[in-house]
Design a protein around this motif. Structure first.
Motif, PDB file in Angstrom:
ATOM      1  N   ILE A 251      14.298 -13.010 -14.367  1.00 38.72           N
ATOM      2  CA  ILE A 251      14.672 -14.426 -14.357  1.00 38.72           C
ATOM      3  C   ILE A 251      15.883 -14.646 -13.457  1.00 38.72           C
ATOM      4  O   ILE A 251      15.935 -15.597 -12.679  1.00 38.72           O
ATOM      5  N   ALA A 252      16.833 -13.750 -13.528  1.00 33.48           N
ATOM      6  CA  ALA A 252      18.050 -13.890 -12.717  1.00 33.48           C
ATOM      7  C   ALA A 252      17.753 -13.826 -11.226  1.00 33.48           C
ATOM      8  O   ALA A 252      18.383 -14.526 -10.430  1.00 33.48           O
ATOM      9  N   VAL A 253      16.796 -13.014 -10.824  1.00 29.68           N
ATOM     10  CA  VAL A 253      16.462 -12.872  -9.400  1.00 29.68           C
ATOM     11  C   VAL A 253      15.923 -14.181  -8.832  1.00 29.68           C
ATOM     12  O   VAL A 253      16.154 -14.501  -7.663  1.00 29.68           O
ATOM     13  N   SER A 254      15.252 -14.966  -9.656  1.00 31.69           N
ATOM     14  CA  SER A 254      14.722 -16.246  -9.152  1.00 31.69           C
ATOM     15  C   SER A 254      15.831 -17.225  -8.810  1.00 31.69           C
ATOM     16  O   SER A 254      15.610 -18.199  -8.091  1.00 31.69           O
ATOM     17  N   LEU A 255      17.034 -16.978  -9.299  1.00 27.52           N
ATOM     18  CA  LEU A 255      18.156 -17.890  -9.066  1.00 27.52           C
ATOM     19  C   LEU A 255      18.952 -17.562  -7.801  1.00 27.52           C
ATOM     20  O   LEU A 255      19.835 -18.321  -7.413  1.00 27.52           O
ATOM     21  N   ILE A 256      18.646 -16.435  -7.167  1.00 25.70           N
ATOM     22  CA  ILE A 256      19.412 -15.992  -5.996  1.00 25.70           C
ATOM     23  C   ILE A 256      19.553 -17.076  -4.925  1.00 25.70           C
ATOM     24  O   ILE A 256      20.660 -17.319  -4.446  1.00 25.70           O
ATOM     25  N   PRO A 257      18.491 -17.753  -4.512  1.00 27.34           N
ATOM     26  CA  PRO A 257      18.662 -18.766  -3.455  1.00 27.34           C
ATOM     27  C   PRO A 257      19.623 -19.893  -3.838  1.00 27.34           C
ATOM     28  O   PRO A 257      20.299 -20.456  -2.977  1.00 27.34           O
ATOM     29  N   PHE A 258      19.734 -20.185  -5.129  1.00 24.78           N
ATOM     30  CA  PHE A 258      20.583 -21.290  -5.568  1.00 24.78           C
ATOM     31  C   PHE A 258      22.073 -20.958  -5.482  1.00 24.78           C
ATOM     32  O   PHE A 258      22.891 -21.854  -5.389  1.00 24.78           O
ATOM     33  N   PHE A 259      22.420 -19.666  -5.517  1.00 23.90           N
ATOM     34  CA  PHE A 259      23.845 -19.343  -5.367  1.00 23.90           C
ATOM     35  C   PHE A 259      24.157 -18.659  -4.045  1.00 23.90           C
ATOM     36  O   PHE A 259      25.289 -18.681  -3.589  1.00 23.90           O
ATOM     37  N   ALA A 260      23.148 -18.082  -3.383  1.00 20.55           N
ATOM     38  CA  ALA A 260      23.394 -17.414  -2.099  1.00 20.55           C
ATOM     39  C   ALA A 260      23.224 -18.364  -0.916  1.00 20.55           C
ATOM     40  O   ALA A 260      23.753 -18.114   0.158  1.00 20.55           O
ATOM     41  N   HIS A 261      22.474 -19.442  -1.091  1.00 23.08           N
ATOM     42  CA  HIS A 261      22.218 -20.434  -0.046  1.00 23.08           C
ATOM     43  C   HIS A 261      21.825 -19.761   1.277  1.00 23.08           C
ATOM     44  O   HIS A 261      22.544 -19.882   2.277  1.00 23.08           O
ATOM     45  N   PRO A 262      20.686 -19.073   1.288  1.00 20.12           N
ATOM     46  CA  PRO A 262      20.295 -18.356   2.511  1.00 20.12           C
ATOM     47  C   PRO A 262      19.968 -19.310   3.651  1.00 20.12           C
ATOM     48  O   PRO A 262      19.365 -20.362   3.446  1.00 20.12           O
ATOM     49  N   ALA A 263      20.373 -18.917   4.858  1.00 19.24           N
ATOM     50  CA  ALA A 263      20.059 -19.714   6.043  1.00 19.24           C
ATOM     51  C   ALA A 263      18.556 -19.645   6.322  1.00 19.24           C
ATOM     52  O   ALA A 263      17.932 -20.642   6.676  1.00 19.24           O
ATOM     53  N   ASP A 264      17.999 -18.464   6.176  1.00 22.89           N
ATOM     54  CA  ASP A 264      16.559 -18.255   6.331  1.00 22.89           C
ATOM     55  C   ASP A 264      15.976 -18.020   4.941  1.00 22.89           C
ATOM     56  O   ASP A 264      16.301 -17.024   4.287  1.00 22.89           O
ATOM     57  N   LEU A 265      15.125 -18.925   4.500  1.00 23.47           N
ATOM     58  CA  LEU A 265      14.621 -18.859   3.130  1.00 23.47           C
ATOM     59  C   LEU A 265      13.850 -17.579   2.835  1.00 23.47           C
ATOM     60  O   LEU A 265      13.888 -17.089   1.708  1.00 23.47           O
ATOM     61  N   TRP A 266      13.181 -17.018   3.810  1.00 24.35           N
ATOM     62  CA  TRP A 266      12.395 -15.812   3.582  1.00 24.35           C
ATOM     63  C   TRP A 266      13.275 -14.591   3.309  1.00 24.35           C
ATOM     64  O   TRP A 266      12.791 -13.566   2.827  1.00 24.35           O
TER      65      TRP A 266
END
Length: 160
Positions: A99-114
């Motif tokens: 569950i925690a891994v799904s939240l990574i984009p919300f706190f890391a704000h990746p420039a490239d979503l992939w």
């Protein structure tokens, strides 16, 4: 368990170092990597179970990334969390770090979503490879141990 703990610690140290080597590498290290590692070293080394957890983690990072791509706000975060919880419960995986891994984009704000799902896949793939090696070392160490029969120990006095 000592060999597993040392192997996990060395792997996390390596990934941390690797993630600091360039801007495109920073997402390889994420806090739940340690949680996955601990989960993996405390479970039996059955590859299908560990692979299932790792694949579901990659899938959850894809779900989180897609939700983040739609909208980076709280509603997408909420929906992503609910979908991943449903997925973990449906597949009966006792692995909360998924569950925690799904939240990574919300706190890391990746420039490239992939990058988020790719980083999770590479990091967990490396973790599985290292732990596979650790499990092999443990099996080899267990096979090479020859117990000394009771009462037939080595004498260390001068009479020998």
């Amino acid at each position: 368990m000592l060999i597993r703990s040392v192997g996990l610690g060395l792997f996390i140290m390596f990934v941390y170092w690797l993630s600091s080597q360039g801007p495109g590498m920073h997402m390889l290290f994420f806090p739940t990597l340690g949680a996955f590692g601990f989960l993996f070293i405390t479970r039996s080394p059955r590859l299908p179970e560990l692979l299932g957890i790792a694949c579901c983690a990659v899938l959850s990072s894809i779900i989180g990334t897609l939700a983040y791509a739609v909208d980076s706000g709280m509603v997408s975060l909420f929906v992503s969390t609910l979908i991943v919880i449903w997925l973990v419960r449906t597949l009966k995986l006792n692995a909360p770090p998924i569950i925690a891994v799904s939240l990574i984009p919300f706190f890391a704000h990746p420039a490239d979503l992939w990058m988020a799902p790719l980083s999770v896949a590479v990091s967990l793939g490396g973790l599985l490879a290292v732990l596979g090696l650790v499990y092999a070392v443990e099996r080899l160490a267990a096979r090479t141990r020859t117990p000394i029969p009771l009462g037939q120990g080595v004498r260390m006095d001068a009479d020998q």
